[in-house]
Design a protein around this motif. Structure first.
Motif: not given
Length: 544
Positions: A91, A171-172, A175-176
């Protein structure tokens, strides 16, 4: 040529040659400088190389393929080892950005170029995640068929479920597209020589490009986020439920049906952990101190979703068959109609209904056949009959609550359907009248149905509280109790029973109480009358 001139030439010639060479050198250098690439282009090219090597972990190469001076490799210290740490590493790495900022400062063979760097930071990733995990766990508990789908033997959420939810939310968030960023700036010091620009502070530039990972232990950060996200998990008592469209409940455990005349035996079972968990802070109507009709048994059933007790005591000089029920879920109070289709003219006895629908406790319904035009009939959430002026109507909601409408309350079917939709009504009972509403005695002096002031067998259904019901039949029986009751008698009995809501069901020969599949109350004329519908309470524990 004189000797003096020769000496002068010897002295001057080297000087002239040196001057010429110097001039040639400066002309050549000026020409090279004039033809040299812009330092900003070199800075951009080198920055791109560093940027790519940061992501690849390899050492940048010069254009001739040799290592760029003593520039150290790009390997990151503290590379993550856990899956969560790798997620955070990727990330941050994926979000590293750079751009040349400001004008290039150039002074002959020297130049300076500022580079702005930005990269994600991990602050705030865990914010609100604990609440989201609890919301998702609550949904999972609500959708689970059995508790072992979500809980372990100690009633803790299964670790793998929590782990998967945490990773899903992590993860959400990663990846937002919403990133919290930090910025820094580094100045690249350039020197031109031997036909090329070189960086004099490579290590400083490298540190700038690697500052996103400086001092960050990604595995440790991942563990901190996970700890914050999963620190306070709200235990949600598991509640079985029955599918709304099911025609019958799960089969009850036959070994759990108890018939005894010993009230102390029932009291002991009510002190079990299973009973206490289901009863909660509710106060039971039943107690060992109730003066029951001599020789009459107590019928009892208990599992983790339903408690049902039936007994008989004198009521209006007749036999009062009381049934007290607590259920875990509103889906456990149900209606069954003969033929499973409204206005089907098939009829059968309450006990036959009970055997077919797996009722723990089954009661005669609102009317003994559907051809009677009375009240507002709701079945499977739809209004099948709208006759609002003839009787009070009782509505059973998805939560198991009892709601009422009174004669003339609704002027149009659309208005009634809006009430049904707004209150999530599953079905209705159309006989009445309402006896108790919000704790108040509302039994009328006159009513179209049920000959309320005459003496007949009476039947009523009430609530003491949330998912806590009392049913009553008042029937005659020889010898000694050959009496019948007025509706006022029934209303008074339900008030004494502590009901805050109560509604009249069809009485007379229809006033029946079946425990398991056994008719347990005396019936007027001595035999069960085939009827069109029943109300029943079912266990929600799935069949094995």
């Amino acid at each position: 040529m004189s000797k003096a001139k020769k000496i002068l030439l010897i002295v001057l010639i080297p000087i002239l040659l040196a001057a010429i060479l110097t001039a040639v050198y400066f002309i050549k250098q000026r020409t090279e400088l004039a033809n040299a690439p812009e330092p900003a282009e070199f800075a951009a090219s080198f920055s791109e190389a560093i940027f790519n090597e940061v992501k690849s972990g390899e050492q940048p190469k010069a254009q001739d393929g040799k290592a760029e001076g003593d520039f150290k490799g790009m390997s990151i210290e503290n590379l993550p080892e856990t899956p969560e740490g790798k997620l955070l590493y990727d990330y941050c790495l994926s979000g590293v950005k750079y751009e040349l900022s400001g004008e290039t400062l150039r002074d002959g063979v020297s130049a300076q170029q500022k580079i702005s760097l930005s990269f994600p930071v991990l602050d705030g990733l865990a914010e609100g995640m604990n609440g989201e995990i609890n919301e998702k766990l609550a949904l999972m508990v609500g959708e689970a068929k059995t508790p072992d789908e979500v809980y372990d033997e100690n009633n803790n959420f299964k670790p793998e479920i929590v782990e998967n939810l945490y990773l899903e939310l992590l993860n959400s968030r990663l990846n937002s597209g919403e990133k919290r960023e930090k910025s820094t700036e580094v100045t690249m010091m350039l020197k031109y020589g031997k036909g090329e620009w070189k960086i004099e502070n490579k290590e400083q530039v490298r540190e700038g490009f690697l500052s996103w990972a400086e001092g960050v232990d990604f595995d440790d950060e991942a563990q901190k986020i996970k700890t914050d996200a999963t620190a306070e998990l709200t235990y949600i008592p598991f509640s079985y439920s029955i599918e709304e469209t099911a025609l019958r409940g799960p089969a009850p455990d036959k070994s759990k049906f108890i018939v005894t005349e010993d009230a102390d035996e029932i009291e002991a079972m009510l002190q079990s952990e299973e009973a206490k968990k289901l009863i909660g802070d509710r106060k039971l109507l039943f107690s060992a101190d109730i003066e029951r009709i001599p020789g009459t048994p107590i019928h009892f059933y208990l599992d983790e979703t339903i408690l049902a007790i039936s007994w008989q005591q004198v009521e209006a000089k007749a036999v009062g068959t009381y049934s007290e029920v607590i259920v875990a879920d509103g889906s456990q109070i149900r209606r069954r109609i003969a033929g499973d289709e409204f206005e089907n003219l098939e009829h059968k006895e309450t006990s036959a209904f009970a055997a077919d629908c797996n009722g723990v406790l089954t009661l005669g319904g609102d009317f003994y056949h559907h051809a009677r035009n009375c009240g507002i009939v709701v079945y499977n959430r739809e209004i099948y009959r709208f006759d609002p002026d003839t009787c009070d109507t009782c509505y059973i909601t998805s939560s198991g609550d009892m709601l009422f409408s009174y004669r003339g309350q609704f002027s149009t079917q659309e208005e009634a359907q809006a009430f049904v939709d707004e209150n999530d009504v599953l079905f209705s009972l159309a006989f009445g009248p309402v006896l108790i509403d919000e704790g108040k005695d509302v039994c009328p002096d006159s009513y179209q149905w049920g000959e309320i002031n005459d003496h007949y067998a009476r039947s009523a259904l009430g609530m003491r509280g949330d998912k806590h019901y009392v049913a009553l039949n008042i029937n005659c029986q020889q010898p000694g109790y050959y009496y019948l009751a007025t509706l006022r008698d029934a209303a008074d009995a339900m008030l004494r029973a502590g009901c805050v809501k109560a509604y009249t069901l069809d009485g007379g020969q229809t006033a029946t109480t079946v425990f398991d599949t056994e008719l347990i109350n005396p019936v007027q004329f001595g035999w069960e009358k085939p009827i069109s519908d029943v109300i029943y309470f079912a266990t929600a524990v799935p069949e094995k």
